[in-house]
Write a protein that holds these residues in place. Structure first.
Motif, PDB file in Angstrom:
ATOM      1  N   SER A 189       0.806  -1.175   0.010  1.00  0.00           N
ATOM      2  CA  SER A 189       0.042  -0.249   0.030  1.00  0.00           C
ATOM      3  C   SER A 189       1.074   1.129  -0.268  1.00  0.00           C
ATOM      4  N   SER A 190       0.129   2.403  -0.494  1.00  0.00           N
ATOM      5  CA  SER A 190       1.114   3.623  -0.441  1.00  0.00           C
ATOM      6  C   SER A 190       0.866   4.426   0.604  1.00  0.00           C
ATOM      7  N   ASN A 191      -0.057   3.895   1.796  1.00  0.00           N
ATOM      8  CA  ASN A 191      -0.195   4.574   2.646  1.00  0.00           C
ATOM      9  C   ASN A 191       0.539   4.293   3.705  1.00  0.00           C
ATOM     10  N   ILE A 192       1.126   5.531   4.321  1.00  0.00           N
ATOM     11  CA  ILE A 192       1.993   5.453   5.543  1.00  0.00           C
ATOM     12  C   ILE A 192       2.250   4.368   6.681  1.00  0.00           C
ATOM     13  N   LYS A 229       3.464  -1.914  10.148  1.00  0.00           N
ATOM     14  CA  LYS A 229       3.611  -3.435  10.444  1.00  0.00           C
ATOM     15  C   LYS A 229       4.893  -3.866  10.710  1.00  0.00           C
ATOM     16  N   GLN A 230       5.792  -3.177  10.235  1.00  0.00           N
ATOM     17  CA  GLN A 230       7.256  -3.634  10.232  1.00  0.00           C
ATOM     18  C   GLN A 230       7.966  -3.273  11.392  1.00  0.00           C
ATOM     19  N   PHE A 231       6.992  -2.664  12.285  1.00  0.00           N
ATOM     20  CA  PHE A 231       7.833  -1.671  13.443  1.00  0.00           C
ATOM     21  C   PHE A 231       8.688  -3.145  14.276  1.00  0.00           C
ATOM     22  N   PRO A 232       8.022  -4.149  14.665  1.00  0.00           N
ATOM     23  CA  PRO A 232       8.778  -5.086  15.468  1.00  0.00           C
ATOM     24  C   PRO A 232      10.078  -5.662  14.638  1.00  0.00           C
ATOM     25  N   TYR A 233      10.026  -5.727  13.372  1.00  0.00           N
ATOM     26  CA  TYR A 233      11.539  -6.142  12.763  1.00  0.00           C
ATOM     27  C   TYR A 233      12.378  -4.884  12.765  1.00  0.00           C
TER      28      TYR A 233
END
Length: 193
Positions: free
Chosen positions: A31-34, A39-43
């Motif tokens: 998605s182009s939504n910021i 969703k990748q914050f844990p990584y």
């Protein structure tokens, strides 16, 4: 016989590849939504800690290499062992990045860092002992004895006692105490040199 520059080049090349693999684990959002990137914050957390560990260890490795006089076969083999353990960091980082509270990835992450730390400490101790033997032989030939121990005028275990302890405490508290104990032992031993 391997030269210091060859050892440094070999190590640098492998570490750069490991850094690259770790950053490539970030996936481009569909998605182009910021908010899709969140969703990748844990990584991102596990990647940041791994990057700090690896960056600090790389600096310490370069410092060690700048102080040794020659690369013995034993030192090369132990350096290769440390690089082998380092090659597991992208896997551990990616797996724990999927779920920061999952027990399996926590244990694996802690074990990888524990083995990685032990391999680095073995590398440090080997460099110290080999350097002492070489200096003693040089003194016997009439060379200047140069400062007491030029190998570790700064604490090489900084990465283990600072960023390492933070990462261990966050991801695997059971490994944290052992990791911190190894760091303090190295610091005290290297300052007696």
């Amino acid at each position: 016989m391997m030269t210091k520059s060859r050892l440094e080049g070999f190590t640098d090349g492998i570490l750069v590849i490991i850094f690259t693999i770790m950053i490539l684990e970030f996936k481009v959002p569909n998605s182009s939504n910021i908010t899709a990137i969140l969703k990748q914050f844990p990584y991102f957390i596990s990647y940041s800690i791994g990057w700090l560990f690896l960056g600090e260890a790389w600096y310490n490795h370069l410092y060690i290499a700048s102080k040794i006089h020659r690369v013995t076969h034993k030192l090369f083999v132990i350096n290769a062992l440390w690089l082998f353990t380092t090659s597991f960091l992208p896997l551990a980082t990616a797996w724990i990045g999927q779920d920061l509270s999952a027990r399996g990835p926590e244990i694996f992450y802690g074990l990888v860092f524990l083995v990685w730390t032990a391999a680095f400490l073995l590398l440090v101790f080997t460099a110290i002992l080999d350097n002492k033997k070489i200096r003693k032989a040089a003194r016997g030939r009439g060379s200047s004895p140069n400062a007491d121990c030029p190998l570790f005028n700064q604490p090489v275990c900084h990465c283990f006692s600072r960023s390492g302890l933070a990462a261990d405490s966050y991801f695997c508290p059971t490994v944290s105490a052992g990791h911190h104990g190894l760091a303090n032992s190295l610091y005290c031993w290297s300052n007696q040199c």
